[in-house]
Design a protein around this motif. Structure first.
Motif, PDB file in Angstrom:
ATOM      1  N   PHE A  18       7.356  18.881  36.273  1.00  0.00           N
ATOM      2  CA  PHE A  18       6.392  20.108  37.286  1.00  0.00           C
ATOM      3  C   PHE A  18       8.321  20.253  37.715  1.00  0.00           C
ATOM      4  N   ALA A  19       9.186  19.436  36.899  1.00  0.00           N
ATOM      5  CA  ALA A  19      10.649  19.802  36.257  1.00  0.00           C
ATOM      6  C   ALA A  19      10.435  21.215  35.577  1.00  0.00           C
ATOM      7  N   THR A  20      10.237  20.902  34.117  1.00  0.00           N
ATOM      8  CA  THR A  20       9.712  21.461  33.437  1.00  0.00           C
ATOM      9  C   THR A  20       9.377  22.648  33.152  1.00  0.00           C
ATOM     10  N   MET A  21       9.021  22.970  34.421  1.00  0.00           N
ATOM     11  CA  MET A  21       7.691  24.340  34.818  1.00  0.00           C
ATOM     12  C   MET A  21       8.288  25.205  35.465  1.00  0.00           C
ATOM     13  N   LEU A  22       9.413  24.630  36.566  1.00  0.00           N
ATOM     14  CA  LEU A  22      10.211  25.431  37.110  1.00  0.00           C
ATOM     15  C   LEU A  22      11.384  25.439  36.127  1.00  0.00           C
ATOM     16  N   SER A  23      11.971  25.119  35.768  1.00  0.00           N
ATOM     17  CA  SER A  23      12.863  24.509  35.231  1.00  0.00           C
ATOM     18  C   SER A  23      14.120  24.914  36.052  1.00  0.00           C
ATOM     19  N   SER A  24      13.805  24.213  37.352  1.00  0.00           N
ATOM     20  CA  SER A  24      14.512  23.643  38.718  1.00  0.00           C
ATOM     21  C   SER A  24      14.233  22.714  39.132  1.00  0.00           C
ATOM     22  N   VAL A  25      15.278  22.128  40.497  1.00  0.00           N
ATOM     23  CA  VAL A  25      14.873  21.073  40.717  1.00  0.00           C
ATOM     24  C   VAL A  25      15.994  21.181  42.181  1.00  0.00           C
ATOM     25  N   TYR A  26      14.576  20.787  43.144  1.00  0.00           N
ATOM     26  CA  TYR A  26      15.532  21.138  44.550  1.00  0.00           C
ATOM     27  C   TYR A  26      15.141  20.685  45.396  1.00  0.00           C
ATOM     28  N   PRO A  27      15.636  19.713  46.734  1.00  0.00           N
ATOM     29  CA  PRO A  27      15.350  19.159  47.164  1.00  0.00           C
ATOM     30  C   PRO A  27      14.147  19.573  48.436  1.00  0.00           C
ATOM     31  N   SER A  28      13.850  20.637  48.090  1.00  0.00           N
ATOM     32  CA  SER A  28      13.218  21.425  48.897  1.00  0.00           C
ATOM     33  C   SER A  28      11.633  21.762  49.002  1.00  0.00           C
ATOM     34  N   SER A  29      11.817  20.577  47.654  1.00  0.00           N
ATOM     35  CA  SER A  29      10.441  20.849  46.307  1.00  0.00           C
ATOM     36  C   SER A  29       9.278  19.240  46.684  1.00  0.00           C
ATOM     37  N   PHE A  30      10.500  18.907  47.111  1.00  0.00           N
ATOM     38  CA  PHE A  30       9.741  16.922  47.636  1.00  0.00           C
ATOM     39  C   PHE A  30       9.584  16.896  49.124  1.00  0.00           C
ATOM     40  N   GLN A  31       9.551  17.453  50.238  1.00  0.00           N
ATOM     41  CA  GLN A  31       8.863  16.768  51.300  1.00  0.00           C
ATOM     42  C   GLN A  31       8.275  16.017  51.217  1.00  0.00           C
ATOM     43  N   LEU A  32       7.836  15.603  52.831  1.00  0.00           N
ATOM     44  CA  LEU A  32       6.654  14.618  53.355  1.00  0.00           C
ATOM     45  C   LEU A  32       5.250  15.450  53.031  1.00  0.00           C
ATOM     46  N   LEU A  33       5.959  16.565  53.062  1.00  0.00           N
ATOM     47  CA  LEU A  33       3.876  17.057  52.494  1.00  0.00           C
ATOM     48  C   LEU A  33       3.672  17.242  51.179  1.00  0.00           C
ATOM     49  N   ILE A  34       4.344  17.162  50.343  1.00  0.00           N
ATOM     50  CA  ILE A  34       3.764  16.648  49.408  1.00  0.00           C
ATOM     51  C   ILE A  34       2.843  15.994  48.826  1.00  0.00           C
ATOM     52  N   SER A  35       2.926  14.592  50.143  1.00  0.00           N
ATOM     53  CA  SER A  35       2.541  12.939  49.855  1.00  0.00           C
ATOM     54  C   SER A  35       1.139  13.519  51.065  1.00  0.00           C
ATOM     55  N   ILE A  36       1.790  14.472  52.088  1.00  0.00           N
ATOM     56  CA  ILE A  36       0.030  14.841  52.681  1.00  0.00           C
ATOM     57  C   ILE A  36      -1.253  15.151  51.677  1.00  0.00           C
ATOM     58  N   ASN A  37      -0.321  16.242  50.916  1.00  0.00           N
ATOM     59  CA  ASN A  37      -1.515  16.993  50.002  1.00  0.00           C
ATOM     60  C   ASN A  37      -2.133  15.871  48.787  1.00  0.00           C
ATOM     61  N   VAL A  38      -1.251  15.289  49.049  1.00  0.00           N
ATOM     62  CA  VAL A  38      -1.555  13.836  47.619  1.00  0.00           C
ATOM     63  C   VAL A  38      -2.856  12.714  48.613  1.00  0.00           C
ATOM     64  N   LEU A  39      -2.563  13.271  49.435  1.00  0.00           N
ATOM     65  CA  LEU A  39      -3.570  12.374  50.171  1.00  0.00           C
ATOM     66  C   LEU A  39      -4.572  12.781  51.116  1.00  0.00           C
ATOM     67  N   ALA A  40      -4.465  14.070  51.054  1.00  0.00           N
ATOM     68  CA  ALA A  40      -5.624  14.700  51.475  1.00  0.00           C
ATOM     69  C   ALA A  40      -6.358  14.875  50.375  1.00  0.00           C
ATOM     70  N   LEU A  41      -6.115  15.722  49.303  1.00  0.00           N
ATOM     71  CA  LEU A  41      -7.019  15.746  48.566  1.00  0.00           C
ATOM     72  C   LEU A  41      -8.231  13.945  47.917  1.00  0.00           C
ATOM     73  N   ILE A  42      -7.036  12.927  47.824  1.00  0.00           N
ATOM     74  CA  ILE A  42      -8.065  11.213  47.468  1.00  0.00           C
ATOM     75  C   ILE A  42      -8.903  11.535  48.193  1.00  0.00           C
ATOM     76  N   ILE A  43      -8.306  12.250  50.294  1.00  0.00           N
ATOM     77  CA  ILE A  43      -9.303  11.790  50.914  1.00  0.00           C
ATOM     78  C   ILE A  43     -11.437  12.892  51.204  1.00  0.00           C
ATOM     79  N   VAL A  44     -10.422  13.894  50.577  1.00  0.00           N
ATOM     80  CA  VAL A  44     -11.744  14.643  50.595  1.00  0.00           C
ATOM     81  C   VAL A  44     -12.872  14.451  49.065  1.00  0.00           C
ATOM     82  N   GLY A  45     -11.849  14.373  48.339  1.00  0.00           N
ATOM     83  CA  GLY A  45     -12.503  14.013  47.072  1.00  0.00           C
ATOM     84  C   GLY A  45     -13.785  12.495  46.786  1.00  0.00           C
TER      85      GLY A  45
END
Lengths: 562, 263, 362
Positions: A457-484
């Motif tokens: 992800f870091a190399t894809m964006l060429s930059s990293v910011y704290p705003s990219s790493f919110q709780l929402l990401i955890s929820i995204n991942v959780l949601a996708l394994i629950i749906v799958g």
């Protein structure tokens, strides 16, 4: 009571149920209107100047209500019509209310545009009944489709094809863009740059209907004769082929979308080890992703706060290793925390990581809100993996390796220990399973995959910011394994495609993504807790349930939920 | 004289202000069948928990062979050779019967997780041997052909036997059975007793049994310890214990008293 | 010689009695204690803040603590009755704050809130309470009731879903921007006690919180419904057998929790002077921590836990972190709250006042 009275009471109940189903769908429609989804969907044509996606949504809701209401044998059509009416009633009332008072100062999306959509420019006193009539018609159609299988066989394939061709018109056109000659002419006949043309919609409908009628009859028998497992394999094969070939064929936009899907597959596989297999509900998962991304950034970036300037290939394994270390460190204190408390504790840990990254305390190293910039792209020899498509293939390879590892682990001694742990921690321990080791391995391996995803992800964006790493990401991942489907590898892929890929393709949808994630979590837990593509174990469980039912009728028939 | 395998010395257990066990001591001889009986709420299961270290005793010591085991983690206790079943069956309900047995063998499998990832020849041999043993055990507990069923879908008696099979899979020297005949009718009970005898005959292990039904215990036990209100009130050969006035008093008024006196 | 005697005559050996995990947990304890003590000493030595400043910290801590306490009540009651972490409770707070905003802001613009503060505040609170209670009841009916008697993580995941759904619904309806809450002059004013400036809003929030919480305590202790609620919390099945309508009790619980959340939402918005869709998340999590701190299921525990958390969070940055020379300690306020939350979950999951009940299910 006599039988007739019973029948009458039953019928009254059925009518009431139809009305309630309709009102339920209507409340859904009203909600979509109030939060702005309906208007957003209305901006997208399916068939130019004829049908917008927003209008189609209203029709689908009314039709769906009709189909659901038509479940008893008698008075199906009439109940469908009632449900359709009830499904459009809230919207009709809304349009009248909007005419009477200006609600926009409070509800920001109740704009004249929405009013225009609901009334089609008619005066409101005329428009509301018209909307209700449309609802009745849609409800009738829905009920008829359910009641008469031949009708649905004739109409549905074409209608679905038109819907897909309309909704994904950008994507399809992007793919067809490169062609000239007959393909190009066909494209111009069917599409403009905004959606299907009217003649295009008719053509798609007719062609697909014909194909479905001719080929469908032959194929249906063969598909039905196939074993479910075999059918799954074929689907998986098709999906895999599409994922591998599509980006190369369709260009960078699709490449980018699929790359994101790939990253989430990678994270999903990691979280699946923790949640699906070991039963450790981890909401701080994003921390591992962040560690992977920040480590790669700090080890490679051309920035003042970078620690080193390694090549990407040297930094990636270090990042993964650091993520593993953080995973173990993260897991250590919460080893004894159980069940729902674990979810809250891990979320707290994730939030702590975020607060530190954002603060002045961590700023000298991590760059605070500005993050770390100028991360180089990976190179193979003299070739730089700079295009999204190239990076997608990198992600694909990583995800494939992760999936392979997860698959092997699942059927190993460790995997069985995890499943035992998930079912009953005390008993697992009493059988000699070392809880500390097993849990830390789950956190560590899960973190490894998330760290790898973060690194890419870091190399894809060429930059990293704290705003990219919110709780929402955890929820995204959780949601996708629950749906799958928890614990299911193909489920992770399916979940990522559905929850990450689709919203990315309907770009304006992104804003409302989390609204749907929230709804999806509730609905899935309620209707299909095993997920869309359950793991083999769950599969077997359902199967074994049937077998027991046959063997001894006294046993618990339904596979009760734990 | 036979060697002492397990010895419980002055074990006490308190939950807050509640005293569940006080000063309980008894020895289990190697190769014997030893039973712990007592009315409901006498603290029988708590004794088991204190032996397997699911609960850490508040006072006293527990020795297994030459090792002191109180304060150890339950997985260490299992590794030393103590295994148990539960009063309310606690199988891993969402995995198959054979996987339950394979989890029981966890201690005796040597393959590592990276070995599994690389699928090394060692791992493959290890797994193959484990599966063979599991199938054998499955047959022994009378579940041949049911290995792929989820544990939760097995019949009640099958679940009981599978749980014993899972405990045997750890290759224990001492097997603790917590009311193996709970919820069974007389016919099932005698079948279960016969099964327990077969277990002892085949695996040559020591058994510590909790029972509520006196009849079961009397016919098969070498030695009986009687608990009431968390204290030991009697111990000895079944015939001696049966005549003990304190035991009769403890059981009087309960359904079990009817069995206690005439047998 | 019997085995028991044999055992006693052997030397005590201790194998693996101190595990590496214990070492880690102990070092964690020691680290936190070190930060607390070293920080406090550092702060005393440095003497950077005046007494008035310390007073402000404590006052703010009590105010925000009173709000946390009210939110924590909702968690603790629902957990007591349903054994469910109502993850969406923080968002119910947000709903109340928003509803209050749409009353407060026109009242403020028309000057009504300045002229008739009592009626104005009552109206704001009433609307907030009605909204929060209504939404709490809806979520119970739609999202939680189907999960009664479902063990495992399903209910919690559904609750997380509800939380996101509510947040995003409000975002969609009212926009994602931060709206500033009205602050009439009387709210911003202060009065003097023993030379300290006391903000009027703080006194109002603390005073009303005490009144409402006392009322809630009386309802739970004295009314028939409250007794039924306590019975269900004790043992739902037995209560049902005794003829208690569990559904009614659950609804009652959500009404009480929702009402408290609505009030807390308005207060929280008045204190921070803003509303936005994500505002409920952080106080929600913190209040859950407060509920666990006080012993989940215990009503007085939730109140004390909330106030304690508020104080620690408000005084902590200056006392512990500034003393250690950490830059911009106020940014790390949430860090203190979350650390407290995690420490409680790890070391005292039954709460600091809760009796240490062993896990005696086996």
């Amino acid at each position: 009571m006599t039988a007739v009275e019973h029948g009458r009471a039953g019928a009254a109940l059925a009518w009431r149920r139809a009305a309630l189903v309709g009102l339920g769908f209507g409340a859904g429609a009203l909600h979509l209107a109030a939060v702005g989804v309906l208007l957003m969907l209305h901006q997208r044509w399916i068939v130019i100047d004829t049908l917008s996606l927003g209008q189609a949504t209203v029709l689908l809701l009314a039709g769906g209500a009709g189909a659901m209401a038509a479940r008893d044998a008698d008075a199906r059509l009439a109940r469908g019509a009632l449900a359709g009416l009830c499904a459009t009633l809230p919207l009709a009332l809304l349009s009248l209310a909007m005419d009477a008072v200006t609600l926009q100062p409070i509800f920001i999306v109740l704009t004249p545009d929405l009013q225009a959509m609901l009334t089609l420019g008619m005066p409101p006193l005329l428009a509301a009944p018209a909307l209700l009539l449309v609802g009745v018609a849609a409800g009738l159609l829905g009920a008829a489709l359910r009641a008469i299988p031949a009708l649905s066989r004739a109409l549905l394939p074409g209608a679905i094809a038109v819907l897909i061709a309309g909704v994904f018109q950008e994507l399809i056109q992007l793919m067809l863009q490169q062609y000239e000659g007959p393909v190009g002419e066909a494209r111009d006949f069917v599409y403009t740059w905004e959606g299907l043309t009217q003649q295009g919609a008719v053509t798609v409908f007719v062609v697909v209907t014909l194909i479905a009628q001719l080929a469908g009859r032959a194929a249906r028998g063969r598909v039905a004769a196939m074993e479910p497992a075999r059918r799954r394999q074929i689907w998986a094969g098709i999906a895999l082929a599409a994922i591998v070939i599509l980006p190369a064929a369709a260009g960078s936009y699709i490449g980018q979308v699929l790359m994101l899907v790939g990253l989430y597959i990678l994270m999903g596989i990691g979280l699946n080890l923790e949640v699906g297999l070991a039963g450790l509900l981890d909401l701080g998962f994003v921390a591992f992703f962040a560690v992977g991304a920040y480590s790669t950034a700090l080890l490679t970036a051309d920035a003042p706060n970078a620690l080193m300037h390694l090549s990407y290939w040297a930094a990636m394994p270090i990042s993964v290793l650091l993520a593993v270390c953080v995973g173990v460190l993260f897991g250590l204190p919460v080893l004894g925390v159980r069940g729902d408390y674990l979810a809250v504790a891990t979320m707290g840990l994730g939030e702590i990581v975020r607060v530190i990254v954002l603060s002045d305390f961590g700023a000298p190293l991590l760059g605070g809100a500005q993050g770390v910039l100028h991360i180089p792209k990976p190179q193979i020899g003299s070739y730089t993996l700079s295009s999204p498509v190239a990076l997608f293939y990198l992600t694909l390879v990583a995800a494939a390796i992760a999936a392979f590892i997860a698959w092997r682990l699942e059927n190993s001694r460790l995997g069985r220990a995890w499943m035992a742990l998930r079912d009953d921690e005390d008993v697992a321990q009493a059988l000699g399973i070392n809880l500390v080791r097993s849990k830390l391995l789950a956190y560590g391996l899960g973190a490894a995959f998330a760290g790898l995803a973060g690194s890419i992800f870091a190399t894809m964006l060429s930059s990293v910011y704290p705003s990219s790493f919110q709780l929402l990401i955890s929820i995204n991942v959780l949601a996708l394994i629950i749906v799958g489907g928890m614990g299911s590898l193909p489920g992770v892929v399916l979940g990522s495609v559905v929850l990450i890929g689709l919203p990315e393709l309907l770009r304006e949808f992104g804003e409302y993504r989390y609204l749907f994630y929230g709804a999806v979590l509730v609905v899935m837990m309620r209707l299909r807790p095993e997920g869309l593509w359950p793991s083999d174990v769950r599969q077997r469980e359902l199967h074994a349930g049937d077998e027991t039912a046959a063997l001894d009728a006294g046993a618990d028939l339904l596979p009760a939920r734990e | 004289m036979a060697k002492t395998l397990l010895s419980v010395c002055n074990v006490g257990m308190r939950f807050g202000g509640l005293v569940a066990l006080s000063d309980v001591s008894f020895d289990v001889q190697e190769g014997s069948i030893h039973s712990v009986i007592g009315p409901n709420g006498a603290g029988k299961t708590t004794v088991f928990n204190c032996i397997t270290q699911n609960l850490r005793p508040s006072s006293g010591e527990v020795w297994f062979g030459d090792e002191r085991i109180d304060g150890l983690k339950p997985d260490r206790v299992a590794a030393l050779g103590i295994s148990r079943t539960y009063q309310n069956i606690r199988l891993f309900r969402n995995i198959s019967a054979i996987e339950n047995l394979l989890v029981g063998m966890h201690l005796h499998l040597r393959s590592s997780w990276w070995g599994a990832v690389l699928n090394t020849p060692f791992t493959r041999a290890d797994e193959r041997a484990a599966h063979e043993q599991a199938l054998e055990l499955l047959q022994f507990v009378g579940l041949r052909g049911r290995g792929d069923m989820l544990a939760r879908n097995l019949a009640y008696g099958e679940q009981r036997r599978l749980e014993i099979g899972r405990a045997l899979a750890t290759r224990p020297r001492l097997l603790l059975l917590d009311e193996p005949t709970a919820g069974m009718n007389p016919r099932e009970t005698s079948e279960m007793m016969a099964f327990v005898e077969r277990v002892r005959a085949r695996y040559a292990i020591t058994l510590l049994l909790i029972e509520h039904q006196m009849r079961v215990v009397m016919s098969m036990s070498d030695r009986v310890t009687v608990l009431d209100h968390g204290t030991k009130i009697a111990e000895g050969k079944p015939a001696e214990v049966q005549r003990d006035p304190a035991v009769i008093a403890a059981y009087l008024g309960t359904a079990a008293a009817a069995h206690a006196v005439p047998a | 010689m019997s085995g028991a005697q044999l055992a006693r005559s052997q030397p005590r050996i201790s194998v693996g009695r101190v595990s590496p995990v214990d070492i880690v947990l102990w070092s964690l304890r020691i680290l936190v204690l070190f930060v607390v003590f070293a920080g406090t000493i550092g702060a005393i030595v440095k003497d950077r803040y005046t007494a008035a400043q310390w007073f402000d910290f404590v006052m703010f801590g009590l105010t925000i603590g009173a709000i946390y306490a009210q939110i924590a009540l909702g968690y603790t009651m629902v957990y007591g009755v349903l054994r469910l972490i109502n993850f969406a409770h923080g968002d119910i707070v947000m709903c109340g704050a928003f509803a209050g905003y749409f009353v407060a802001s026109p009242l403020d613009r028309s000057g009504f809130l300045t002229d008739h503060p009592v009626i104005g505040m009552a109206a704001i609170l009433a609307v907030a309470v009605a909204t929060s209670t209504g939404i709490a009841l809806l979520t119970e009916r739609i999202a939680y009731r189907p999960f009664r008697r479902v063990a495992g993580s399903g209910p919690l995941i559904a609750a997380i879903g509800v939380s996101f759904f509510l947040e995003q619904t409000f975002r969609g309806m009212f926009g994602s921007s931060v709206k500033s809450y009205p602050a009439p002059a009387w709210q911003r004013s202060t009065f003097e006690v023993w030379g300290f400036n006391v903000p009027r809003i703080d006194v109002l929030v603390i005073g009303l919180a005490i009144v409402f919480m006392a009322g809630l305590y009386l309802i739970v202790q004295r009314t028939k419904m409250g007794t039924a609620m306590r019975a269900v919390a004790e043992d739902a099945e037995a209560a049902a057998l005794m003829g208690i309508d569990v559904n009614k009790v659950v609804v009652f619980t959500f009404v009480l929790g929702g009402a408290m959340a609505g009030i807390a939402g308005v207060f929280y918005a008045f204190v921070y002077k803003q509303v936005y869709f994500f505002m409920g998340f952080t106080p929600g999590i913190k209040a859950f921590g407060a509920a666990v701190l006080g012993g989940i299921g215990s009503i007085p525990g939730a109140m004390i836990g909330g106030v304690f958390l508020g104080l620690v969070e408000s005084v902590g940055p200056s006392l512990f972190l500034d003393g250690l020379g950490i830059p911009a300690p106020y940014q790390l306020r949430d860090l203190i709250a979350f650390t407290l939350l995690i420490m409680v979950l790890i070391f005292r999951p039954n709460g600091i006042f809760g009796e240490r009940m062993a896990k005696q299910r086996a």
